[in-house]
Motif scaffolding. Structure first.
Motif, short mmCIF file in Angstrom:
data_model
loop_
_atom_site.label_atom_id
_atom_site.label_comp_id
_atom_site.label_asym_id
_atom_site.label_seq_id
_atom_site.Cartn_x
_atom_site.Cartn_y
_atom_site.Cartn_z
N LEU A 186 0.84 -1.19 0.00
CA LEU A 186 0.00 0.00 0.00
C LEU A 186 0.88 1.24 0.00
CD1 LEU A 186 -2.57 -1.03 2.76
CD2 LEU A 186 -2.84 -1.26 0.28
N TYR A 187 0.44 2.26 -0.73
CA TYR A 187 1.12 3.56 -0.72
C TYR A 187 0.15 4.62 -0.21
CZ TYR A 187 4.87 1.56 -3.54
OH TYR A 187 5.92 0.80 -3.98
N LEU A 188 0.68 5.56 0.56
CA LEU A 188 -0.11 6.70 1.04
C LEU A 188 0.83 7.87 1.25
CD1 LEU A 188 0.52 6.65 4.40
CD2 LEU A 188 -0.90 4.63 4.16
N HIS A 189 0.25 9.07 1.39
CA HIS A 189 1.11 10.23 1.56
C HIS A 189 0.53 11.19 2.59
CE1 HIS A 189 -1.93 12.19 -0.87
NE2 HIS A 189 -1.32 13.35 -0.75
N VAL A 190 1.44 11.88 3.27
CA VAL A 190 1.07 12.91 4.24
C VAL A 190 2.10 14.03 4.18
CG1 VAL A 190 -0.10 11.34 5.85
CG2 VAL A 190 2.35 11.78 6.11
N SER A 191 1.76 15.14 4.78
CA SER A 191 2.70 16.26 4.87
C SER A 191 3.95 15.83 5.61
CB SER A 191 2.04 17.43 5.60
OG SER A 191 3.01 18.40 5.96
N SER A 192 5.10 16.29 5.13
CA SER A 192 6.37 15.94 5.77
C SER A 192 6.47 16.48 7.20
CB SER A 192 7.54 16.47 4.94
OG SER A 192 7.59 15.82 3.68
N GLY A 193 5.64 17.48 7.53
CA GLY A 193 5.66 18.04 8.87
C GLY A 193 4.61 17.46 9.79
N SER A 194 3.85 16.46 9.33
CA SER A 194 2.79 15.88 10.15
C SER A 194 3.38 14.99 11.24
CB SER A 194 1.85 15.06 9.28
OG SER A 194 2.51 13.89 8.81
N HIS A 195 2.56 14.69 12.25
CA HIS A 195 3.01 13.80 13.32
C HIS A 195 3.39 12.43 12.77
CE1 HIS A 195 0.87 16.08 16.82
NE2 HIS A 195 1.90 16.72 16.33
N LEU A 196 2.63 11.96 11.77
CA LEU A 196 2.94 10.65 11.20
C LEU A 196 4.29 10.65 10.52
CD1 LEU A 196 2.20 7.76 10.53
CD2 LEU A 196 0.87 8.60 8.59
N GLU A 255 7.45 19.91 -4.04
CA GLU A 255 6.28 19.21 -3.53
C GLU A 255 6.66 17.87 -2.90
OE1 GLU A 255 2.85 20.86 -6.61
OE2 GLU A 255 4.12 19.16 -7.17
N ALA A 256 7.60 17.18 -3.53
CA ALA A 256 8.04 15.89 -3.00
C ALA A 256 8.72 16.05 -1.64
CB ALA A 256 8.99 15.22 -3.99
N ALA A 257 9.38 17.18 -1.43
CA ALA A 257 10.02 17.44 -0.14
C ALA A 257 8.99 17.79 0.92
CB ALA A 257 11.04 18.56 -0.27
N GLN A 258 7.91 18.44 0.49
CA GLN A 258 6.88 18.86 1.44
C GLN A 258 5.89 17.75 1.78
OE1 GLN A 258 5.23 22.16 -0.73
NE2 GLN A 258 6.62 23.64 0.23
N THR A 259 5.79 16.76 0.91
CA THR A 259 4.82 15.67 1.09
C THR A 259 5.54 14.34 0.98
OG1 THR A 259 3.11 17.05 0.08
CG2 THR A 259 2.65 14.69 0.27
N GLY A 260 5.54 13.58 2.05
CA GLY A 260 6.22 12.29 2.05
C GLY A 260 5.35 11.18 1.52
#
Length: 234
Positions: free
Chosen positions: A73-83, A164-169
Motif C-alpha cells: 500500500l502507498y499513502l502520503h502525508v505532509s512531511s511536517g505531520s506527526h505521522l 512538492e516531494a520534499a513537502q509531502t512524504g
C-alpha cells in the motif's frame, strides 16, 4: 530490503494471507476472510483509509487516501505531520501502524434495539510504515495512489515537483499481517421478537459518483478515462 524490490516498488502477495494473533478475533471468527482476492477487492473499492499510530506518547489517527500495488500500500502525508515525523524517528525499522478501510453495504434495522447493525466489508492491516526514498519506487507509488482514485488519472496530471516531494512524504506499508472481515447476513432476529409490530428490514447503501463540475477555464467533455469510470460508479 533488496535493490530489486526498491526498484520495482512491488511485493508479490500470497493467495491466502497467514492468520496471526492480530488478525484472529475472539468473537465472530466466521466473518474473517484471509484470501487475497477478498482482501484486495475491498482495498481496491475503498477510497479512504484510517491509519492509527503512536506519536509523542499519544495515540493518533489520520484519514488518508491510498493505493495498492500488489501486496503493498502507498499513502502520503505532509512531511511536517506527526505521522511523517514519527516515521523518520522510527528509522529503518519503520513505524508500527494499524491501517483500516470499511465499506458500508447496508443498515440492518431490527425489531430490537440491541440487534440493530450494519452489513459491511472491512480490511485491517498491521505493520511497519516506511518512507519511500528510491526514485523509481517513488514514481510508481504516486502513480499507484492517484490511479487508485480514477484509473488513468496520473498520466493526465503533472507529477510532483521536487519542492512538492520534499513537502509531502510518500510512505509504504507491506500487506502481511492483514485480514478482511465481512458481515453480510442482514437481520438476526430473536424468534420472540418476530411477533412484534415494529418494522424491520435492510436498507442497502452505496457510494455513487455525481456529475463532474469542471474547474474554471476547463472546456470540453471529461476525458475518456473519466467517462468510463463514471459509467461504473454512477
Amino acid at each position: 530490503m533488496s535493490s530489486a524490490r526498491e526498484a520495482t516498488g512491488t511485493t508479490e502477495p500470497p493467495s491466502v494471507y497467514a492468520r496471526t494473533e492480530a488478525t484472529t478475533p475472539t468473537r465472530y471468527r466466521e466473518r474473517m476472510r484471509y484470501d487475497a482476492e477478498t482482501v484486495h477487492a475491498i482495498l481496491d473499492e475503498a477510497f479512504l483509509a484510517h491509519v492509527a499510530f503512536t506519536a509523542f506518547g499519544q495515540p493518533q489517527i489520520l484519514p488518508l487516501i491510498f493505493g495498492r500495488d500488489g501486496g503493498r500500500l502507498y499513502l502520503h502525508v505532509s512531511s511536517g505531520s506527526h505521522l511523517a515525523i514519527a516515521v523518520r524517528h522510527a528509522g529503518d525499522e519503520g513505524l508500527p501502524v494499524s491501517f483500516a478501510v470499511t465499506l458500508a453495504d447496508s443498515l440492518v434495522l431490527s425489531r430490537a434495539a440491541m440487534h440493530h447493525s450494519m452489513d459491511y466489508r472491512c480490511v485491517i492491516a498491521h505493520g511497519p510504515l516506511r518512507r519511500v526514498t528510491d526514485p523509481a519506487e517513488t514514481a510508481r507509488g504516486w502513480a499507484t495512489m492517484i490511479d487508485h482514485l480514477v484509473p488513468g488519472r496520473y498520466a493526465d496530471s503533472r507529477p510532483p515537483s521536487p519542492k512538492e516531494a520534499a513537502q509531502t512524504g510518500l510512505f509504504a506499508l507491506d500487506l502481511s499481517d492483514v485480514a478482511a472481515k465481512v458481515r453480510s447476513h442482514g437481520l438476526a432476529e430473536d424468534a420472540a421478537d418476530r411477533e412484534l409490530g415494529h418494522w424491520a428490514g435492510v436498507v442497502p447503501l452505496r457510494t455513487a459518483a455525481g456529475t463532474p463540475r469542471p474547474d474554471a477555464g476547463v472546456e470540453g467533455e471529461p476525458p475518456a478515462y473519466l467517462k468510463e469510470w463514471l459509467a461504473r460508479r454512477g
